[in-house]
Design an enzyme around this catalytic site. Structure first.
Site, mmCIF file in Angstrom:
data_model
loop_
_atom_site.group_PDB
_atom_site.id
_atom_site.type_symbol
_atom_site.label_atom_id
_atom_site.label_comp_id
_atom_site.label_asym_id
_atom_site.label_seq_id
_atom_site.Cartn_x
_atom_site.Cartn_y
_atom_site.Cartn_z
ATOM 1 N N ASP A 131 -13.069 -18.434 23.829
ATOM 2 C CA ASP A 131 -14.080 -18.910 22.866
ATOM 3 C C ASP A 131 -13.481 -20.013 21.994
ATOM 4 O O ASP A 131 -13.274 -19.827 20.796
ATOM 5 C CB ASP A 131 -14.568 -17.727 22.013
ATOM 6 C CG ASP A 131 -15.695 -18.131 21.083
ATOM 7 O OD1 ASP A 131 -16.366 -19.154 21.346
ATOM 8 O OD2 ASP A 131 -15.911 -17.419 20.080
ATOM 9 N N ASP A 160 -4.471 -16.702 18.698
ATOM 10 C CA ASP A 160 -5.065 -17.733 17.847
ATOM 11 C C ASP A 160 -3.941 -18.529 17.192
ATOM 12 O O ASP A 160 -2.820 -18.033 17.057
ATOM 13 C CB ASP A 160 -5.960 -17.112 16.762
ATOM 14 C CG ASP A 160 -7.000 -18.105 16.238
ATOM 15 O OD1 ASP A 160 -8.163 -18.034 16.676
ATOM 16 O OD2 ASP A 160 -6.653 -18.953 15.389
ATOM 17 N N SER A 161 -4.259 -19.769 16.810
ATOM 18 C CA SER A 161 -3.245 -20.604 16.153
ATOM 19 C C SER A 161 -3.176 -20.335 14.656
ATOM 20 O O SER A 161 -2.264 -20.799 13.989
ATOM 21 C CB SER A 161 -3.547 -22.078 16.411
ATOM 22 O OG SER A 161 -4.871 -22.366 16.044
ATOM 23 N N CYS A 178 -18.941 -24.331 22.553
ATOM 24 C CA CYS A 178 -19.876 -24.589 21.449
ATOM 25 C C CYS A 178 -19.986 -26.089 21.186
ATOM 26 O O CYS A 178 -20.389 -26.513 20.111
ATOM 27 C CB CYS A 178 -19.459 -23.833 20.194
ATOM 28 S SG CYS A 178 -17.822 -24.249 19.608
ATOM 29 N N ARG A 185 -20.628 -10.819 21.463
ATOM 30 C CA ARG A 185 -19.549 -9.839 21.253
ATOM 31 C C ARG A 185 -19.996 -8.473 21.759
ATOM 32 O O ARG A 185 -19.245 -7.759 22.433
ATOM 33 C CB ARG A 185 -19.194 -9.746 19.754
ATOM 34 C CG ARG A 185 -18.392 -10.929 19.249
ATOM 35 C CD ARG A 185 -17.862 -10.685 17.835
ATOM 36 N NE ARG A 185 -18.840 -10.963 16.788
ATOM 37 C CZ ARG A 185 -19.007 -12.145 16.196
ATOM 38 N NH1 ARG A 185 -18.257 -13.175 16.526
ATOM 39 N NH2 ARG A 185 -19.908 -12.310 15.243
ATOM 40 N N PHE A 238 -8.495 -17.585 21.413
ATOM 41 C CA PHE A 238 -9.195 -18.173 20.273
ATOM 42 C C PHE A 238 -9.918 -17.041 19.519
ATOM 43 O O PHE A 238 -11.124 -17.070 19.319
ATOM 44 C CB PHE A 238 -10.206 -19.238 20.717
ATOM 45 C CG PHE A 238 -9.632 -20.300 21.618
ATOM 46 C CD1 PHE A 238 -8.947 -21.384 21.089
ATOM 47 C CD2 PHE A 238 -9.765 -20.207 23.006
ATOM 48 C CE1 PHE A 238 -8.423 -22.375 21.930
ATOM 49 C CE2 PHE A 238 -9.237 -21.186 23.845
ATOM 50 C CZ PHE A 238 -8.565 -22.277 23.310
HETATM 51 N N1 SAH Z 1 -14.209 -15.752 18.994
HETATM 52 C C1 SAH Z 1 -14.126 -15.868 17.566
HETATM 53 C C2 SAH Z 1 -14.400 -17.282 17.088
HETATM 54 C C3 SAH Z 1 -13.468 -18.347 17.661
HETATM 55 S S1 SAH Z 1 -13.451 -19.826 16.772
HETATM 56 C C4 SAH Z 1 -15.057 -14.864 16.920
HETATM 57 O O1 SAH Z 1 -15.862 -14.222 17.628
HETATM 58 O O2 SAH Z 1 -14.972 -14.680 15.699
HETATM 59 C C5 SAH Z 1 -12.133 -20.708 17.436
HETATM 60 C C6 SAH Z 1 -10.751 -20.249 17.031
HETATM 61 O O3 SAH Z 1 -9.806 -21.007 17.762
HETATM 62 C C7 SAH Z 1 -10.370 -20.450 15.569
HETATM 63 O O4 SAH Z 1 -9.973 -19.208 15.038
HETATM 64 C C8 SAH Z 1 -9.168 -21.422 15.578
HETATM 65 O O5 SAH Z 1 -8.171 -21.063 14.635
HETATM 66 C C9 SAH Z 1 -8.644 -21.237 16.970
HETATM 67 N N2 SAH Z 1 -7.945 -22.376 17.606
HETATM 68 C C10 SAH Z 1 -8.295 -23.675 17.623
HETATM 69 N N3 SAH Z 1 -7.484 -24.377 18.460
HETATM 70 C C11 SAH Z 1 -6.599 -23.488 18.985
HETATM 71 C C12 SAH Z 1 -5.536 -23.579 19.923
HETATM 72 N N4 SAH Z 1 -5.227 -24.739 20.506
HETATM 73 N N5 SAH Z 1 -4.855 -22.462 20.218
HETATM 74 C C13 SAH Z 1 -5.171 -21.283 19.644
HETATM 75 N N6 SAH Z 1 -6.177 -21.133 18.773
HETATM 76 C C14 SAH Z 1 -6.882 -22.215 18.444
#
Ligand code: SAH
Length: 397
Positions: A302, A252-253, A342, A214, A230
């Site tokens: 991410d 995000d979802s 990841c 980050r 995400f």
């Molecule tokens: N970058 C973030 C962590 C991401 S974790 C940080 O630094 O804190 C992955 C995220 O993707 C989660 O919040 C989850 O809710 C979201 N997610 C999972 N599948 C998804 C999709 N198809 N579309 C949008 N968001 C999604």
């Protein structure tokens, strides 16, 4: 010593990985188990000739039938043993993370800290524990006591609500291990403030493994229009704005995660009108943005784990290719893509190939300016390469 009769004897030649310090013993390597150990109990591991190699935790249900605690037959595995191992893990963090960097970090990273199945994250004055294996489950109370003793932290929350426990024959479990139920916890990372809900948030509450990424990615965000896909609770978004990004759109979802993201703007005195929060499926949102002709100077991807194991790698590879292709297409010339995986099942080499394929199909000429990995509080034991799961690329178009 009541344990000495509980023994796991390896097949001929199968002591090799144990001697190479790899902690896992697969069922196929086991010749026989004597003494009827219960789930998680310690067994003495012997090679085919009977030579004692060290102690392991017995997992009767898992295909990983045992995990080594040590390579020292004379060292007793008891509560003091766990206290010692956890103390060492904490000391290792003190040597690689300056106190000003964060008050939220991973204190114990399972196999990579010689403690298979145990993850401990610290969020200011609260500890969050994940117990993933039969062996760690067996020592749960001793581990909780050791954690309180070593850190002085009174509240220990358990977040063992993970699928991998099933493979060990364990039910998911969440709740309070020690102390009083915490509300939302405020943490401070690289001078920025975030709220963490350790009881209901994803994983143990926050994606600590991305802290340094980050920071690094946001150093390149000044003056840019950023798309953070995400975004969870807006980690990369808040960092980017704090480092002078012009605007950030975050996708995000999870509606709850986005709500917290919005709150993080206020918490960090950032202007609300510099951020757009989009609830939706990234795969669809990226397509819509492409169709609308939107573009950005920086795209961050991410996603969650698409491939926990190598078996799902092919399907996962298609998912990664898809979002990277779309992400690259939304970038203006000179734009930056910060892209992560990841998935344990996707190697760094394969990930780079996928991103290269995406660039080719997107018709962009691009180069890697930096490769990224998990932070130093998520170390990778050299004998346990499986511990390296997070890979990232900063790509310049
Ligand atoms: N970058 C973030 C962590 C991401 S974790 C940080 O630094 O804190 C992955 C995220 O993707 C989660 O919040 C989850 O809710 C979201 N997610 C999972 N599948 C998804 C999709 N198809 N579309 C949008 N968001 C999604």
């Amino acid at each position: 010593m009541k344990n000495t009769k509980k023994t796991l004897i390896l097949k001929p030649g199968r002591d090799r990985s144990v001697l190479a310090r790899h902690p896992w013993i697969f069922s196929g390597a086991v010749d026989r188990v004597e003494g009827h150990p219960e789930s998680g109990e310690s067994v003495m591991v012997r090679d085919a000739s009977g030579l004692a190699l060290g102690w392991a935790a017995f997992s009767p249900v898992s295909s990983i039938r045992a995990r080594m605690w040590n390579l020292n037959p004379d060292e007793t595995v008891d509560r003091d043993y766990f206290e010692g191992r956890i103390r060492l893990a904490i000391e290792r963090r003190q040597a690689v993370i300056a106190p000003g960097e964060t008050d939220a970090l991973r204190l114990v990273h399972a196999e990579s800290d010689g403690l298979p199945g145990l993850v401990v994250d610290r969020y200011a004055e609260v500890l969050v524990v994940q117990i993933l294996t039969a062996g760690a489950e067996f020592w749960r109370e001793g581990i909780a006591d050791a954690l309180v003793k070593l850190t002085g932290v009174q509240t220990v929350v358990e977040r063992s609500d993970v699928d991998v426990r099933q493979l060990e024959g364990l039910e998911p479990r969440t709740g309070l291990l020690r102390g009083q139920a915490p509300g939302s916890i405020e943490i401070r990372e690289n001078g920025l403030r975030f709220m963490v809900d350790v009881l209901n948030g994803q994983k143990t509450g926050f994606y600590l493994d991305q802290r340094r990424n980050r920071q690094r990615v946001s150093e390149l965000a000044a003056g840019r229009e950023v798309l953070n896909c995400f975004c969870y609770t807006g980690g990369f978004s808040i960092y980017a704005l704090a480092h002078g990004a012009k605007r950030v759109a975050s996708v995000d979802s999870s509606a709850e995660a986005l709500e917290m993201g919005q709150m993080h703007l206020t918490l960090n005195n950032l202007p609300a009108d510099s951020a757009e929060w989009i609830e939706g499926d990234v795969f669809k949102v990226l397509r819509t943005m492409r169709d609308e002709g939107r573009s950005f100077d920086m795209v961050i991807l991410d996603p969650p784990k698409f491939a926990p194991t190598a078996a799902q790698a092919e399907r996962a590879a298609r998912g990664y290719k898809d979002i990277n292709l779309l992400g690259l297409k939304l970038l203006r010339p000179g734009g930056i893509l910060a892209t992560f995986s990841c998935s344990g099942g996707i190697s760094a080499e394969l990930f780079q190939k996928i991103v290269a394929g995406a660039a080719l199909d997107a018709g962009v000429d691009a180069r890697i300016v930096q490769a990224l990995t998990q932070g130093p509080d998520h170390p990778v034991a050299l004998a346990f390469p499986e511990g390296a799961y997070l890979k990232g690329l900063i790509v310049q178009v």
